[in-house]
Scaffold this motif. Structure first.
Motif, PDB file in Angstrom:
ATOM      1  N   LEU A 128       0.828  -1.201   0.000  1.00  0.00           N
ATOM      2  CA  LEU A 128       0.000   0.000   0.000  1.00  0.00           C
ATOM      3  C   LEU A 128       0.866   1.256   0.000  1.00  0.00           C
ATOM      4  CD1 LEU A 128      -2.791   1.452   0.449  1.00  0.00           C
ATOM      5  CD2 LEU A 128      -2.298   1.293   2.897  1.00  0.00           C
ATOM      6  N   GLN A 129       0.478   2.226  -0.836  1.00  0.00           N
ATOM      7  CA  GLN A 129       1.093   3.554  -0.803  1.00  0.00           C
ATOM      8  C   GLN A 129       0.110   4.624  -0.345  1.00  0.00           C
ATOM      9  OE1 GLN A 129       2.836   3.530  -4.940  1.00  0.00           O
ATOM     10  NE2 GLN A 129       4.672   4.213  -3.858  1.00  0.00           N
ATOM     11  N   LYS A 130      -1.133   4.527  -0.772  1.00  0.00           N
ATOM     12  CA  LYS A 130      -2.137   5.539  -0.399  1.00  0.00           C
ATOM     13  C   LYS A 130      -3.511   4.908  -0.371  1.00  0.00           C
ATOM     14  CE  LYS A 130      -1.948   9.729  -2.110  1.00  0.00           C
ATOM     15  NZ  LYS A 130      -2.022  10.860  -3.056  1.00  0.00           N
ATOM     16  N   TYR A 131      -4.306   5.310   0.624  1.00  0.00           N
ATOM     17  CA  TYR A 131      -5.698   4.854   0.718  1.00  0.00           C
ATOM     18  C   TYR A 131      -6.505   5.971   1.362  1.00  0.00           C
ATOM     19  CZ  TYR A 131      -9.792   1.986   1.878  1.00  0.00           C
ATOM     20  OH  TYR A 131     -11.058   1.491   1.977  1.00  0.00           O
ATOM     21  N   ILE A 132      -7.403   6.562   0.593  1.00  0.00           N
ATOM     22  CA  ILE A 132      -8.270   7.636   1.083  1.00  0.00           C
ATOM     23  C   ILE A 132      -9.702   7.329   0.662  1.00  0.00           C
ATOM     24  CG2 ILE A 132      -8.841  10.089   0.927  1.00  0.00           C
ATOM     25  CD1 ILE A 132      -5.891  10.636   0.385  1.00  0.00           C
ATOM     26  N   ASN A 133     -10.619   7.484   1.586  1.00  0.00           N
ATOM     27  CA  ASN A 133     -12.039   7.310   1.302  1.00  0.00           C
ATOM     28  C   ASN A 133     -12.809   8.491   1.874  1.00  0.00           C
ATOM     29  OD1 ASN A 133     -14.710   5.567   2.855  1.00  0.00           O
ATOM     30  ND2 ASN A 133     -14.669   6.131   0.709  1.00  0.00           N
ATOM     31  N   ALA A 134     -13.668   9.086   1.057  1.00  0.00           N
ATOM     32  CA  ALA A 134     -14.542  10.174   1.515  1.00  0.00           C
ATOM     33  C   ALA A 134     -15.945   9.883   1.021  1.00  0.00           C
ATOM     34  CB  ALA A 134     -14.063  11.523   0.990  1.00  0.00           C
ATOM     35  N   ASN A 135     -16.946  10.238   1.824  1.00  0.00           N
ATOM     36  CA  ASN A 135     -18.325  10.023   1.404  1.00  0.00           C
ATOM     37  C   ASN A 135     -19.228  11.084   2.011  1.00  0.00           C
ATOM     38  OD1 ASN A 135     -19.298   8.904   4.101  1.00  0.00           O
ATOM     39  ND2 ASN A 135     -17.742   7.382   3.570  1.00  0.00           N
TER      40      ASN A 135
END
Length: 325
Positions: A128-135
């Motif tokens: 993993l390098q990046k993990y972003i979640n928006a809702n």
């Protein structure tokens, strides 16, 4: 055109939210920091239409297991309407395996039996390098009785993830004098070290669903929810590090996924509520387009093949709701 569709969905959602929001003024505000664990897999598919119909040429499966997720959600809750939003991220390095499979005969022979032969297979470490979640979403509440409530809801989900594949164990079949490849499992296994692949993916998902709440006791509430995905747009950039080849896929799907959640809420005090939830979803796409370039500064050109995506995800989270006002 795809960007216009996404903009239209967002605009309609904003208009509905604004119209309903002004109809109610008695709101409370709650924040919920959370943490938990995430596991799943992201799939990439490559197709050829050289012969009649479409045939699968390649499939990549990127594990995203054992990720530690954290973030916060906020709720603006009225008597009948509630708005909610969240922002999350993940930490972790190695998170499973990248599996890369090819069916090379499908590109050169019009033979359904040859199409079934998996000619190449490899595995790398998924990192993993990046993990972003928006809702962001809204729900309308309906009290069935003192213990039962249902809430139809709509939500927009955004994911930005980046992974890379480290080292390689591979088995690549050789072709015979007729250009026919054999099965990979008859080939010698070989090894290469270094960074092999990179994947960056942007996902815009819409959800329509229903939440059911049961007040089991004075302090304990049980939540269930289910939803379908009426529209999804996914952009995927796959970089083959050793050859400097860039593959840009753009895909969309209509009614292409489903999600579910079960949760518990325990009221510690009138202000603090302990939450536990397990949730997951599955997505698949219609066919998309693929563009290819050589080198970072090269120019993209259209590919003759098509693309597709898949995503399966599960999470378990623990949080604390705090009523601000």
């Amino acid at each position: 055109m795809k960007k216009l569709r996404i903009s239209a969905i967002v605009l309609i959602f904003q208009i509905v939210v604004s119209a309903l929001g002004f109809a109610e003024s008695d709101f409370s505000f709650t924040a919920e920091p959370f943490a938990g664990f995430h596991s799943g897999v992201q799939d990439e598919f490559v197709y050829t239409s050289k012969y009649s119909g479409e045939k699968k040429l390649s499939e990549l499966n990127w594990d995203q297991n054992r990720l530690f997720v954290y973030g916060a959600r906020v709720y603006l809750i009225g008597k009948k309407i509630q708005f909610f939003g969240g922002l999350g991220a993940a930490a972790g390095t190695e998170c499973g395996i990248v599996r890369d499979s090819d069916w090379l005969n499908a590109a050169n022979h019009n033979d359904p039996e040859l199409d079934k032969i998996k000619t190449n297979y490899s595995e790398s470490d998924s990192n993993l390098q990046k993990y972003i979640n928006a809702n962001f979403g809204m729900a309308v509440n309906f009290d069935l009785n003192s213990k039962n409530k249902i809430s139809p809801f709509a939500m927009i989900d955004y994911y930005h993830t980046e992974f890379y594949a480290q080292d390689l164990a591979y088995q690549y079949a050789q072709c015979d004098s007729n250009g026919i490849y054999g099965s990979y499992d008859n080939a010698e296994k070989k090894f290469v070290t270094g960074k092999m692949l990179s994947l960056e993916r942007l996902e815009y998902l819409t959800w329509l669903g229903l939440i059911y709440k049961l007040n089991a006791t004075d302090r304990l509430t049980v939540n269930f929810s289910g939803a379908i995905c009426p529209y999804a747009y996914v952009s995927s950039l796959d970089i083959h590090e050793t050859s400097s080849k860039y593959f840009l896929d753009e895909m969309e799907g209509f009614f292409c996924g489903a999600r579910g959640m079960i949760g518990l809420e325990y009221e510690i005090t009138s202000r603090f509520v302990l939450t536990l939830r397990a949730q997951g979803f599955v997505l698949t796409s219609d066919r998309g387009t693929t563009k290819i370039k050589i080198g970072k500064n090269g120019n993209y050109s259209d590919s003759n093949g098509g693309s597709g995506f898949g995503l399966e995800m599960g999470e378990i989270q623990l949080g604390v709701k705090t009523k601000i006002f």
